[in-house]
Design a protein around this motif. Structure first.
Motif, PDB file in Angstrom:
ATOM      1  N   PHE A 178       0.665   4.015  27.185  1.00  0.00           N
ATOM      2  CA  PHE A 178      -0.536   4.423  26.463  1.00  0.00           C
ATOM      3  C   PHE A 178      -0.246   4.715  24.985  1.00  0.00           C
ATOM      4  N   GLU A 179       1.010   4.745  24.608  1.00  0.00           N
ATOM      5  CA  GLU A 179       1.362   4.985  23.206  1.00  0.00           C
ATOM      6  C   GLU A 179       1.057   3.734  22.363  1.00  0.00           C
ATOM      7  N   PRO A 180       1.013   3.856  21.033  1.00  0.00           N
ATOM      8  CA  PRO A 180       0.774   2.678  20.191  1.00  0.00           C
ATOM      9  C   PRO A 180       1.889   1.637  20.330  1.00  0.00           C
ATOM     10  N   TRP A 181       1.493   0.380  20.433  1.00  0.00           N
ATOM     11  CA  TRP A 181       2.420  -0.750  20.490  1.00  0.00           C
ATOM     12  C   TRP A 181       2.386  -1.504  19.159  1.00  0.00           C
ATOM     13  N   ILE A 182       3.498  -2.145  18.834  1.00  0.00           N
ATOM     14  CA  ILE A 182       3.530  -3.050  17.688  1.00  0.00           C
ATOM     15  C   ILE A 182       4.179  -4.359  18.127  1.00  0.00           C
ATOM     16  N   SER A 183       3.813  -5.427  17.453  1.00  0.00           N
ATOM     17  CA  SER A 183       4.317  -6.757  17.804  1.00  0.00           C
ATOM     18  C   SER A 183       4.368  -7.599  16.542  1.00  0.00           C
ATOM     19  N   LYS A 184       5.338  -8.507  16.501  1.00  0.00           N
ATOM     20  CA  LYS A 184       5.482  -9.356  15.329  1.00  0.00           C
ATOM     21  C   LYS A 184       5.987 -10.726  15.747  1.00  0.00           C
ATOM     22  N   ASP A 185       5.281 -11.768  15.342  1.00  0.00           N
ATOM     23  CA  ASP A 185       5.737 -13.125  15.623  1.00  0.00           C
ATOM     24  C   ASP A 185       6.906 -13.483  14.710  1.00  0.00           C
ATOM     25  N   ILE A 186       7.797 -14.316  15.216  1.00  0.00           N
ATOM     26  CA  ILE A 186       8.929 -14.855  14.441  1.00  0.00           C
ATOM     27  C   ILE A 186       9.733 -13.719  13.825  1.00  0.00           C
ATOM     28  N   SER A 187      10.598 -13.139  14.633  1.00  0.00           N
ATOM     29  CA  SER A 187      11.412 -12.028  14.176  1.00  0.00           C
ATOM     30  C   SER A 187      12.852 -12.258  14.606  1.00  0.00           C
TER      31      SER A 187
ATOM     32  N   ARG B 186      -0.521  -6.472  16.238  1.00  0.00           N
ATOM     33  CA  ARG B 186       0.269  -7.696  16.201  1.00  0.00           C
ATOM     34  C   ARG B 186       0.209  -8.280  14.798  1.00  0.00           C
ATOM     35  N   TYR B 187       1.361  -8.534  14.232  1.00  0.00           N
ATOM     36  CA  TYR B 187       1.434  -8.984  12.850  1.00  0.00           C
ATOM     37  C   TYR B 187       2.087 -10.355  12.775  1.00  0.00           C
ATOM     38  N   ARG B 188       1.541 -11.205  11.900  1.00  0.00           N
ATOM     39  CA  ARG B 188       2.107 -12.520  11.674  1.00  0.00           C
ATOM     40  C   ARG B 188       2.844 -12.526  10.344  1.00  0.00           C
ATOM     41  N   GLY B 189       3.920 -13.327  10.281  1.00  0.00           N
ATOM     42  CA  GLY B 189       4.688 -13.415   9.055  1.00  0.00           C
ATOM     43  C   GLY B 189       5.251 -12.071   8.671  1.00  0.00           C
ATOM     44  N   ASN B 190       5.159 -11.719   7.423  1.00  0.00           N
ATOM     45  CA  ASN B 190       5.696 -10.461   6.934  1.00  0.00           C
ATOM     46  C   ASN B 190       4.620  -9.402   6.724  1.00  0.00           C
ATOM     47  N   LEU B 191       3.422  -9.625   7.292  1.00  0.00           N
ATOM     48  CA  LEU B 191       2.350  -8.665   7.102  1.00  0.00           C
ATOM     49  C   LEU B 191       2.609  -7.400   7.921  1.00  0.00           C
TER      50      LEU B 191
ATOM     51  N   PRO C 139       1.220  -2.902   7.594  1.00  0.00           N
ATOM     52  CA  PRO C 139       0.287  -2.082   6.818  1.00  0.00           C
ATOM     53  C   PRO C 139       0.762  -1.829   5.393  1.00  0.00           C
ATOM     54  N   TRP C 140       2.069  -1.675   5.191  1.00  0.00           N
ATOM     55  CA  TRP C 140       2.567  -1.341   3.860  1.00  0.00           C
ATOM     56  C   TRP C 140       2.806  -2.580   2.993  1.00  0.00           C
ATOM     57  N   THR C 141       2.673  -3.786   3.568  1.00  0.00           N
ATOM     58  CA  THR C 141       2.778  -5.006   2.758  1.00  0.00           C
ATOM     59  C   THR C 141       1.451  -5.757   2.728  1.00  0.00           C
ATOM     60  N   ALA C 142       0.360  -5.090   3.110  1.00  0.00           N
ATOM     61  CA  ALA C 142      -0.947  -5.730   3.067  1.00  0.00           C
ATOM     62  C   ALA C 142      -1.249  -6.177   1.640  1.00  0.00           C
ATOM     63  N   PRO C 143      -1.819  -7.373   1.474  1.00  0.00           N
ATOM     64  CA  PRO C 143      -2.055  -7.874   0.113  1.00  0.00           C
ATOM     65  C   PRO C 143      -3.096  -7.077  -0.663  1.00  0.00           C
ATOM     66  N   GLU C 144      -3.903  -6.280   0.033  1.00  0.00           N
ATOM     67  CA  GLU C 144      -4.878  -5.420  -0.631  1.00  0.00           C
ATOM     68  C   GLU C 144      -4.837  -4.038   0.019  1.00  0.00           C
ATOM     69  N   GLN C 145      -4.987  -3.011  -0.802  1.00  0.00           N
ATOM     70  CA  GLN C 145      -5.128  -1.628  -0.322  1.00  0.00           C
ATOM     71  C   GLN C 145      -3.982  -1.213   0.597  1.00  0.00           C
ATOM     72  N   ALA C 146      -2.759  -1.533   0.233  1.00  0.00           N
ATOM     73  CA  ALA C 146      -1.629  -1.251   1.122  1.00  0.00           C
ATOM     74  C   ALA C 146      -1.478   0.251   1.380  1.00  0.00           C
ATOM     75  N   MET C 147      -1.524   1.071   0.318  1.00  0.00           N
ATOM     76  CA  MET C 147      -1.356   2.508   0.505  1.00  0.00           C
ATOM     77  C   MET C 147      -2.482   3.084   1.354  1.00  0.00           C
ATOM     78  N   GLU C 148      -3.711   2.637   1.077  1.00  0.00           N
ATOM     79  CA  GLU C 148      -4.845   3.126   1.847  1.00  0.00           C
ATOM     80  C   GLU C 148      -4.759   2.652   3.301  1.00  0.00           C
ATOM     81  N   THR C 149      -4.285   1.423   3.485  1.00  0.00           N
ATOM     82  CA  THR C 149      -4.147   0.890   4.839  1.00  0.00           C
ATOM     83  C   THR C 149      -3.133   1.698   5.636  1.00  0.00           C
ATOM     84  N   VAL C 150      -2.025   2.048   5.024  1.00  0.00           N
ATOM     85  CA  VAL C 150      -1.023   2.873   5.699  1.00  0.00           C
ATOM     86  C   VAL C 150      -1.622   4.226   6.082  1.00  0.00           C
TER      87      VAL C 150
END
Length: 622
Positions: free
Chosen positions: A70-79, A364-369, A371-382
């Motif tokens: 039930f805890e938060p999960w993270i996932s990333k393609d091509i790692s 689930r994140y693709r590529g290098n995306l 929350p802290w590398t979001a192309p817009e509003q990275a700080m706010e997204t984090v």
């Protein structure tokens, strides 16, 4: 209604010249006439097909979703190994909780050998141990297909030369369905394991032992079964329906994982899903679905609605533990596969809230995306992501308790409960209850506003608990949620919310060992919730009369922090008749063993009681 028609692309690879096999002859005898498999087709020891324990099918696992899931999960393609450490530590260093990391494809020497790639994931057991030391579980992606041709279409994927190492033996021993027919799927062309062949199962299980013994905590089972193109499937047991074959696939991975690793092991599977070129259907059976995943949705507002629609259909069918890929998955526009869909911080913010307010919060994140590398509003997204991840983490005692109660029912009831029973009214609404206490009204477009019809009862606004509750069976018009942190979220009067608060970002207290309970008493009517925090369930009750609000708490060595929503500051607070001292503020309460203070802005009386050997009754005098 869903989304796209995307077939595997060869992108000019010469190896893609092999075509899918033709359907099996429909005239083969029905399974009821086929008789039991006797192992005679591939029984010679010198063929390498005689497998010890081949006749032992894993027993039916008891359906259970462990607390960690039930805890938060993270996932990333091509790692790879180093990137996985950086990915997990990137969240942890930003004070964002992580309960599990999914290693998606590619992680193996070939699809699906179960041998970690030495170039991508050297010292795989050591990495699993390191993740566990961080409090992070490890889940591996897989399917049931063994490739003659393999390829990764994603940028940065691996190149596979020749067939998978385990294909030849599977072919020789008859371990694949439809006479080892080859099927094209999005990772190549391969054959599908026969889960009705006991020797094939023994062969398949021994291969899984490599990573199961390394300590993995679950499988993410993708829908490779859909690429077996025949309506009926030829197996060692005879002809079976495609649906029966699919269900067997999902059952076996769960049953063997639980047999080998124990009841804390999970599989993440699809319940109802409509995606790619396939019509909607249910995949894993409800009893083989400890974690359900609505996957591969578009990365836009249509994708968010699709994920909610599939969640609702699965919930109505009684699947208990539901979630989706946060923010969608697909990078490309349906109409033009080479046209990238731009990242939308508004859509991502809305999806973050919906994901957090579900049972399975999977990012689930693709590529290098990230929350802290979001192309817009990275700080706010984090910042937004941190809040919602911590709220989801805090809700784990509530979610886990409700799930345990659901599994004890003859017919389980999902914790995600569509407000409307009529599927024709879901679109452009998608209000749902999360358990008994929380009403969620997702934001479904870029306006940040919506109407919220309230069900029966009285409802407190999560973002303004000090305001009077809204009466049920009325509609809140044009609710303003233009603040990207917020979505319309309401707490039913009479609710008791058990929370595990580990970060001040929630403004619900400081980290500590004591369980936090938010109590919203209902006048003249006692309410209760069953906790599943110890060896046996224990009940919390709350009642409100003209003379007192009483909250009865079960035994706890670490004590409790209780926030009671009352219209005015109590004149006195006691525990088992023992008067508790008033303290100045939250900091003073956190430093005290016992005490209480009143927070006027949210009309919450906060009480701390020490742990003890028996139950405790806390009384607040008006």
């Amino acid at each position: 209604m869903k989304r796209r028609a995307i077939l595997p692309l060869c992108l000019g690879l010469a190896a893609c010249s092999e075509s899918p096999s033709a359907p099996v002859d429909a005239g083969v005898a029905d399974a009821s006439d086929a008789g039991a498999y006797d192992g005679s087709a591939a029984d010679a020891a010198d063929s390498g097909c005689a497998w010890d324990g081949a006749m032992e099918e894993p027993p039916e696992p008891a359906l259970h979703t462990p607390r960690w899931a039930f805890e938060p999960w993270i996932s990333k393609d091509i790692s790879d190994r180093a990137d996985t450490y950086a990915f997990v530590d990137g969240f942890i260093s930003r004070e964002i909780p992580v309960g599990a990391v999914v290693l998606d494809s590619p992680w193996e020497t070939h699809y699906n050998t179960f041998i970690p790639s030495p170039t991508r994931y050297g010292d795989f057991p050591g990495m699993v141990r390191d993740m566990h030391m961080r409090g992070v579980r490890v889940v591996l992606w897989t399917t049931q297909l063994v490739n003659s041709i393999g390829y990764d279409l994603e940028v940065g994927g691996d190149i596979y030369r020749g067939p998978a190492e385990n294909l030849a033996q599977g072919d020789a021993c008859g371990f694949f369905v439809n006479d080892s027919a080859r099927y094209m799927w999005w990772k190549g062309t391969g054959s599908s394991v026969d889960f009705f062949n006991p020797r094939a199962l023994a062969w398949w299980h021994r291969q899984q032992d490599v990573v199961l013994d390394a300590g993995i905590d679950g499988w993410k089972l993708d829908f490779g079964d859909s690429y077996v193109t025949t309506a009926r499937v030829s197996t060692a047991r005879g002809m079976v329906s495609h649906q029966e074959y699919s269900e067997r696939y999902y059952r076996d991975f769960l049953a063997y994982g639980v047999q080998r690793r124990g009841r804390e092991f999970v599989t993440m599977v699809r319940a109802y899903d409509e995606s790619y070129q396939f019509p909607g259907r249910f995949f894993a059976r409800r009893e083989h679905a400890p974690v359900v995943w609505m996957g591969d949705n578009r990365r836009d507002w249509v994708g968010l609605s699709d994920a909610l629609d599939h969640t609702f259909r699965s919930a109505r069918a009684g699947y208990v533990m539901l979630g989706s890929d946060l923010g969608g998955y697909l990078d490309r526009d349906d109409r033009n596969l080479m046209q990238l869909v731009p990242y939308d911080p508004v859509n991502f913010a809305r999806w973050t809230a919906v994901s957090a307010l579900a049972l399975h919060a999977a990012a689930r994140y693709r590529g290098n995306l990230t929350p802290w590398t979001a192309p817009e509003q990275a700080m706010e997204t984090v910042a937004r992501y941190r809040y919602w991840a911590h709220l989801h983490h805090a809700l784990v005692p509530y979610l886990y308790a409700h799930a345990q109660e659901a599994y004890a029912m003859t017919t389980p009831v999902s914790l995600v409960r569509p407000v409307s029973a009529d599927a024709n009214t879901w679109a452009n609404d998608y209000r749902y209850m999360l358990g008994d206490a929380l009403l969620v009204a997702p934001i479904l477009d870029a306006t940040g506003r919506r109407d919220v019809p309230l069900p029966i009862g009285r409802w407190f606004d999560w973002w303004d608990l000090g305001a009077d509750p809204h009466p049920g069976e009325t509609t809140l018009s044009n609710v303003d949620a233009t603040d990207l942190l917020r979505v319309p979220l309401y707490v039913r009067e009479g609710s008791i919310l058990p929370l595990r608060v580990d970060h001040p970002v929630l403004n619900l207290g400081s980290p500590g060992s004591a369980l936090t309970l938010l109590v919203f008493p209902r006048a003249s009517q006692a309410t209760s919730v069953r906790l599943h925090e110890g060896d046996a369930p224990a009940e919390v009750t709350a009642s409100q009369t003209a003379t007192a609000v009483d909250v009865t708490l079960p035994m706890s060595a670490s004590g409790y922090v209780v926030g009671v929503r009352v219209a005015a500051a109590p004149t006195a607070v006691s525990a088992m008749g023992r008067a508790l001292a008033t303290v100045a503020d939250r900091a003073a309460l956190d430093a005290a063993t016992e005490g209480w203070f009143y927070e006027p802005a949210r009309k919450l009386a906060w009480v701390r009681v020490a742990g003890g050997a028996g139950s405790v009754r806390v009384s607040l005098a008006p």
